[in-house]
Design an enzyme around this catalytic site. Structure first.
Site, PDB file in Angstrom:
ATOM      1  N   LYS A 271       0.831  -1.196   0.000  1.00 36.87           N
ATOM      2  CA  LYS A 271       0.000   0.000   0.000  1.00 36.87           C
ATOM      3  C   LYS A 271       0.872   1.256   0.000  1.00 36.87           C
ATOM      4  O   LYS A 271       2.033   1.213   0.417  1.00 36.87           O
ATOM      5  CB  LYS A 271      -0.888   0.021   1.247  1.00 36.87           C
ATOM      6  CG  LYS A 271      -1.900  -1.093   1.354  1.00 36.87           C
ATOM      7  CD  LYS A 271      -2.647  -0.996   2.669  1.00 36.87           C
ATOM      8  CE  LYS A 271      -3.673  -2.106   2.816  1.00 36.87           C
ATOM      9  NZ  LYS A 271      -4.815  -1.947   1.893  1.00 36.87           N
ATOM     10  N   ARG A 345     -10.294 -11.635   1.539  1.00 43.35           N
ATOM     11  CA  ARG A 345     -11.142 -12.667   0.938  1.00 43.35           C
ATOM     12  C   ARG A 345     -10.445 -14.031   0.947  1.00 43.35           C
ATOM     13  O   ARG A 345     -11.103 -15.066   0.984  1.00 43.35           O
ATOM     14  CB  ARG A 345     -11.551 -12.253  -0.471  1.00 43.35           C
ATOM     15  CG  ARG A 345     -10.406 -12.117  -1.451  1.00 43.35           C
ATOM     16  CD  ARG A 345     -10.747 -11.246  -2.648  1.00 43.35           C
ATOM     17  NE  ARG A 345     -10.928  -9.858  -2.251  1.00 43.35           N
ATOM     18  CZ  ARG A 345     -11.269  -8.890  -3.100  1.00 43.35           C
ATOM     19  NH1 ARG A 345     -11.451  -9.164  -4.391  1.00 43.35           N
ATOM     20  NH2 ARG A 345     -11.426  -7.652  -2.677  1.00 43.35           N
TER      21      ARG A 345
END
Length: 497
Positions: A271, A345
């Site tokens: 990030k 996920r």
């Protein structure tokens, strides 16, 4: 903070209600009469309109045995509900918490849709929630920054009914505070192993806790969860929490599954530096599940509930998962990992499957700070909700509305599902183009829901924490504890005996 119910209270500060237009309700009218009209005169002098959260602070009015009178708006009386009362009480506590006052008296009035007893119990809930602070690591608080408020008295006629309900609500507040504490902890203190140990403490209130370590998860074939965890020196954990409160011990439990990424760098797909510190909160789903389990155990809910949380740290270490890796999940399905920052996920794939395989639940509800896309779509006001079952979806919407933790249902469909197909594995973990990001995440998790199992996914990325200026009196400016009240109400409405 001590909450008391009394028929007539006295203290440093008193709070009363006003409706739209600045009209004082009954308790306020009584004080105004005692003051010779000085309170109403003060509200008119500052153009007070009685809007929700609008406050007039009247200092030492003659004829009143309080040093301060807080007149706080609730908006339109016909539209004001229990949540309006909670926010009214929350504003009063926020105003007095560090003011030097030691005792606050709340004088809630009945409203068209809220009885006097309900108003009293909602006032207690609002006062408790507003009192939350996370000062664990602050060693140099100035005197004016330290809380002085120790007692809140709720003054209503016939307080017994309100007191009884408020005592049950206290368990919910404890669950919310537990979730807030977890989200607020720094990542060098709260990591998969230490998170799991905190959950073991729930055994003292009757919850069965089981912790799976790396070896156990490897034996079960949890390649997706372990793939995320392998970049960190801190090994992953999967924790189950079981509450068996139903009169029928054989009754299928409802399964709550939480994403618990205790810090998320994004892994190899790292990030940007700006705001990365907030990624300590990427375990908000796991915190909500843990807080709910604590709440239902403390109030001895007559339901069978299991909480499953997947705990990892997503780091770009020398053994980190690479874009292009293919992992095999516990279900046997394979995933091509194209972006290591779509890791939530991946861990949910194994956690959701494990919850079904191990507990055969009547329904599965997962919570996750899954996507930035849901914040783009819904901001910080609603969680995104996805479901394969209409009855479950409507039950969640009803519980969410009642508890002031709103959701907005978003679609699922074959066209979205097709976007995660890949020629190299059973599926890939991103669509590969910037479209429908939160929907793609939900479609991915849905592939690990067994046929016939009612399931819902709540993307709480915009609601688990809220950074920057934030004026909700029931919540601090960071961890909200979102999901605990919603899930507790859902269990009470739908799954209890």
């Amino acid at each position: 903070m001590d909450i008391r119910f009394v028929t007539a209270g006295g203290g440093d500060v008193v709070a009363v209600m006003a409706s739209e237009g600045g009209e004082l309700l009954d308790a306020g009218k009584a004080l105004d009469s005692a003051s010779g009209g000085r309170i109403a005169k003060a509200t008119k002098a500052v153009n007070f309109k009685g809007g929700p959260g609008q406050v007039v602070d009247v200092l030492a009015p003659d004829g009143v045995d309080f040093a301060r009178v807080l007149v706080i708006g609730v908006g339109k009386a016909d539209a004001a509900d229990g949540m309006a009362v909670e926010r009214w009480a929350g504003h009063a506590v926020k105003r007095t918490l560090t003011s030097g006052a030691e005792k606050l008296v709340l004088q809630p009035d009945a409203l068209p849709s809220v009885s006097k007893a309900e108003a009293g119990s909602h006032a207690a809930m609002g006062a408790r929630l507003a009192s939350y602070r996370f000062d664990t690591y602050r060693t140099k608080l100035k005197p004016e920054q330290q809380p002085t408020l120790t007692t809140v008295e709720i003054s209503i006629d016939g307080p017994a009914a309100a007191r009884a309900r408020a005592e049950k609500d206290e368990a919910i507040v404890e669950g919310v505070f537990f979730a807030r504490d977890l989200v607020s902890e720094p990542p060098n203190v709260l990591y998969p192993e230490s998170f799991a140990e905190r959950l073991r403490d729930l055994e003292t209130i009757g919850i069965e806790v089981n912790v799976l370590d790396h070896t156990a998860m490897e034996r079960l074939g949890m390649g997706a969860l372990l793939g995320v965890a392998q970049g960190s020196v801190r090994p992953g954990r999967l924790v189950t929490m079981s509450w068996k409160g139903s009169s029928s011990k054989k009754s299928k439990p409802v399964a709550l599954v939480g994403k618990g990424v205790t810090f998320d760098t994004g892994g190899i797909s790292i990030k940007p530096a700006g705001g990365m510190d907030e990624m300590k909160g990427d375990m908000g789903g796991a915190a909500a599940v843990a807080g709910t389990m604590k709440a239902i155990a403390l109030r001895k809910a007559k339901a069978n509930v299991v909480g499953v949380v997947a705990l990892v740290e997503n780091m770009p270490g020398p053994n980190a998962q690479r874009p292009g890796d293919i992992v095999t999940t516990m279900s046997g399905q394979t995933i091509e990992v194209l972006n290591t920052d779509a890791e939530g996920r991946l861990i949910l794939a194994d956690a959701v499957w494990y919850a079904q395989d191990k507990f055969d639940p009547s329904a599965v509800i997962d919570l996750a700070t899954l996507t930035g896309a849901v914040i783009v779509a819904l901001g910080n006001e609603h969680a995104g909700m996805f479901s394969n079952d209409e009855d479950l979806a409507q039950a969640i919407i009803s519980a969410a509305t009642a508890e002031g933790e709103p959701v907005w249902r978003l679609p699922l469909g074959a066209a979205y599902d097709k976007l995660i197909d890949t020629p190299n594995a059973d599926m890939k973990n991103i669509a590969g183009k910037p479209v429908a990001g939160s929907i793609i995440g939900a479609q991915f998790i849905k592939r690990f829901v067994k046929d016939g199992t009612p399931w819902a996914h709540l993307d709480i990325a915009g609601t688990a924490w809220k950074s920057g200026p934030y004026d909700d009196p029931l919540s601090p400016a960071w961890a909200t504890g979102y999901g605990v009240r919603l899930l507790n109400r859902l269990i009470a409405n739908r799954y209890e005996d």
